[in-house]
Design an enzyme around this catalytic site. Structure first.
Site, PDB file in Angstrom:
ATOM      1  N   CYS A   1       0.819  -1.215   0.000  1.00  0.00           N
ATOM      2  CA  CYS A   1       0.000   0.000   0.000  1.00  0.00           C
ATOM      3  C   CYS A   1       0.848   1.259   0.000  1.00  0.00           C
ATOM      4  O   CYS A   1       0.362   2.331  -0.275  1.00  0.00           O
ATOM      5  CB  CYS A   1      -1.002  -0.003   1.131  1.00  0.00           C
ATOM      6  SG  CYS A   1      -0.411  -0.725   2.632  1.00  0.00           S
TER       7      CYS A   1
ATOM      8  N   HIS B   1      18.905   0.881  -2.318  1.00  0.00           N
ATOM      9  CA  HIS B   1      17.467   1.075  -2.117  1.00  0.00           C
ATOM     10  C   HIS B   1      16.787  -0.248  -1.743  1.00  0.00           C
ATOM     11  O   HIS B   1      15.988  -0.287  -0.816  1.00  0.00           O
ATOM     12  CB  HIS B   1      16.835   1.672  -3.372  1.00  0.00           C
ATOM     13  CG  HIS B   1      15.383   1.985  -3.210  1.00  0.00           C
ATOM     14  ND1 HIS B   1      14.940   3.088  -2.511  1.00  0.00           N
ATOM     15  CD2 HIS B   1      14.274   1.314  -3.594  1.00  0.00           C
ATOM     16  CE1 HIS B   1      13.625   3.084  -2.491  1.00  0.00           C
ATOM     17  NE2 HIS B   1      13.186   2.016  -3.149  1.00  0.00           N
TER      18      HIS B   1
END
Lengths: 434, 270
Positions: free
Chosen positions: A50, A96
């Site tokens: 989400c 990342h």
């Protein structure tokens, strides 16, 4: 190392944009397949939660058109999307991925859920064959780094999950949660977790509703609650003080008119909607009603930001771990890059040596055992001496950035073939680490 | 002497008053404790002042200043009851300024003003004053609570991280404080008005409904009743309840001010 990554997360893009990029769970395998088959891409994986949508890839030449892939698959124009995108390559992409898996890039820094979600995304991509050697290495390492961060720093220990933030907010509205009723709409893991927290703080009754009724029944049983048919949702919802909603519905299922009905039936007693769905289940205009409080996933982030500050110090330590892990991963990858070259160089020279020994035998006639040994030692000695400098140079270059140039030169000088690029021991290593 | 004690009380209430202003901008556990202790000490002085007034026989039931002093004390008592139940000092944000103002007015001068009219049934008058003042005190508290409710609702809707560490108690707790004071105050107010009309009838033989004091008192009571009814019937709270509570509070202030215009409920220098 031709990793390339593109995506949006809760920091780079507002909820409205993430809603449009949200990928239903059922579509993820197809998308992974499409990604891996896209021009210039060798392997691909899709992380969709989400708070983030990311495409992690290993490319042919390090500059695949990932933006083009997104535009094509999400029907969004460059204007709408590009300002919110981030793109990382090589070392930055590795960093990342490590940060995401270690929950340093999460909305709630240190929350444990993201690692599970990344593992799931990895398994999905593997299952459809979109991941082979390179991403395999990257993610196996990322999972190990996440484990290290968790065990060596306190980032995860005082983890403030969305669930506990939801409890705090509910307490700000209702005071004590004793005897309050919770309604779970959409039987997901996240809402189950939130419900569990609320029950632990005294909430009494629980209702569960889900499009698939059986799942609602299953979850309701866990809590001694009551399953409600999805069609009866709006008729029963007013009985709940706290509604946790996380359905995959493409449009809002709670709108202003529903809110008005609930309030009328509840005699205006306040209601708290925790909307962890993306796209949102509760339409934004609901919040305009007096007595209805809605917190969507972004609002929850704001609410947790104060907690995040407490753990800044631990996060710094975690970042240091990540930085050193990125370096060592890069080093290892480069070493792996030169290993095939060294092996094929050895093979190449060994083949020459064998051929020359055979020719010498033909000319020299019968040799005694001692002469055989001397010949063996002589040729081996020459080969080893000749190979010493190139191998040392290759190994040194592995630690530096010009490794690809050196490898290229060596391959050209000795006319080494490309198919030897993946040595057997590397395949084995990847296989056992899983 | 009574006035001296009252001035001591005023000094203590002043500390609480500062808290009321500070609490709006920041939260300090220490300061809210200091305010609470100051308020308690003030109440002790205040109580001594009232008792001394009573035992010395100087008490004049119909004196405005004694009335104000009594009302301030009752409001503080309500505040302390709420604190005892909910462990929150936040209603003080509204209650402390009101109490300070009332005590200040009561403590400025020695000369209480009296009802000019001779009242024949002193018992009814005493009952009227105590009942109506209890009603007023409850109204002050429920007015305060409704403002705090509004404030807290805004904070929760604004969704700022700082709203989590605000000094205010949970929304539903504020709501309960307001509603309970409302329910408690209403019968007192009603009975207070009834005993007041008994006093009026026994003194004048009739009730003059056109007198500003009576008109405004009835208006206040009507708003009070509307508040109780809308709350009981449809659970009005938040903005709508705050509007009604403000209206009732203003009506109560007007009814109090009407003492200076009313022909039958007039106070004058003794």
């Amino acid at each position: 190392m031709r990793y390339q990554l593109i995506g949006v997360n809760h920091k780079s893009a507002p909820l409205e944009v993430r809603e449009r990029l949200a990928i239903p769970e059922s579509r993820v395998p197809d998308l992974c397949r499409d990604l891996a088959a896209y021009p210039g891409i060798e392997e691909g994986m899709v992380i969709s939660t989400c708070n983030r949508v990311e495409m992690v890839t290993h490319t042919v030449n390090g500059s695949a058109d990932l933006r083009g892939f997104l535009h094509q698959h999400f029907h969004l124009t460059a204007d709408e999307l590009d300002a919110h995108l981030y793109e990382f390559r090589e070392k930055d992409a590795v960093r990342h991925v490590f940060r995401v898996a270690s929950s340093l890039d999460s909305m709630v820094v240190g929350e444990a859920q993201i690692l599970g979600q990344v593992k799931e995304a990895y398994a999905t991509a593997r299952a459809v064959g979109a991941i082979r050697g390179q991403l395999d290495q990257l993610f196996s390492r990322a999972f190990a780094v996440a484990k290290r961060v968790r065990s060596e720093t306190a980032v995860g220990s005082s983890s403030v999950s969305i669930a506990s933030v939801a409890v705090d907010l509910a307490k700000k509205i209702f005071g004590s949660l004793e005897g309050k009723t919770v309604f779970i709409v959409g039987a997901g893991k996240m809402s189950e977790l939130a419900a569990r927290h609320l029950m632990a703080h005294g909430c009494a009754a629980i209702f569960v509703s889900n499009r698939t009724f059986d799942r609602a029944v299953g979850l309701a049983q866990k809590f001694n609650g009551q399953a409600i048919k999805f069609d009866d949702l709006h008729a029963t919802c007013d009985r709940a003080d706290i509604v946790i909603t996380s359905t995959g519905a493409p449009h809002a299922i709670f709108r202003r008119e529903h809110g008005e009905q609930f309030l009328a039936r509840r005699k205006n007693r306040p209601m708290f909607f925790i909307d962890i769905a993306v796209p949102r289940d509760v339409s934004p205009d609901m919040a305009k009603l007096d007595g209805i409080f809605t917190y969507d996933i972004d609002d929850l982030q704001q609410a947790v930001s104060s907690h995040v500050a407490d753990r800044r110090h631990e996060a710094e330590r975690a970042e240091a771990i990540i930085a050193s892990e990125v370096e060592s991963f890069e080093g290892r990858l480069h070493t792996l890059d030169v290993v095939p070259t060294i092996v094929s160089l050895q093979d190449h020279l060994e083949t020459i040596r064998q051929a020359e020994i055979d020719r010498a035998r033909g000319r020299l006639g019968h040799l005694t055992a001692e002469q055989e040994i001397a010949l063996e030692a002589l040729t081996r000695g020459i080969i080893n001496k000749v190979m010493h400098t190139p191998i040392t140079t290759l190994k040194t270059a592995a630690k530096e950035s010009e490794v690809t140039t050196v490898v290229d030169v060596v391959r050209r000088l000795f006319n080494l073939r490309e198919k030897d690029a993946t040595p057997p021991e590397k395949k084995k290593e990847v296989g056992t680490r899983r | 002497m009574s006035l001296l004690w009252l001035r001591f009380a005023l000094g203590c209430y002043f500390i609480s008053l500062i808290y009321a202003f500070v609490a709006l901008t920041r939260t300090s556990e220490l300061f809210s404790r200091i305010a609470l202790h100051a308020a308690s000490l003030g109440m002790v002085f205040h109580f001594v002042s009232l008792v001394e007034l009573f035992v010395s026989g100087q008490i004049v039931w119909a004196s405005v200043h004694n009335g104000e002093s009594l009302l301030a004390f009752l409001s503080m008592t309500f505040f302390m009851i709420v604190y005892g139940i909910y462990k929150t000092t936040s209603p003080g944000v509204v209650v402390f300024p009101v109490v300070f103002f009332l005590t200040f007015v009561a403590a400025v001068d020695e000369q209480p003003v009296l009802l000019t009219q001779y009242v024949s049934h002193k018992g009814w008058l005493v009952a009227h004053i105590i009942l109506i003042f209890t009603g007023y005190a409850a109204l002050v508290l429920s007015f305060g609570a409704s403002l705090l409710y509004l404030l807290q609702e805004r904070r929760l809707k604004a969704k700022k991280a700082s709203s989590l560490i605000s000094f205010l108690p949970a929304l539903e707790v504020i709501d309960q404080i307001g509603y309970r004071s409302l329910l408690l105050g209403f019968p007192f107010m009603t009975l207070g008005l009834l005993t007041g009309s008994v006093v009026a009838v026994t003194t004048y033989g009739h009730v003059d409904f056109l007198d500003p004091k009576i008109l405004l008192s009835l208006l206040m009571w009507a708003v009070y009743m509307v508040m109780v009814f809308t709350r009981w019937n449809s659970g009005w709270r938040g903005r709508r309840a705050a509007v009604l509570a403000t209206f009732a509070f203003v009506a109560a202030l007007a009814a109090w001010a009407a003492n200076y215009f009313s022909t039958i409920h007039r106070f004058a220098a003794s």
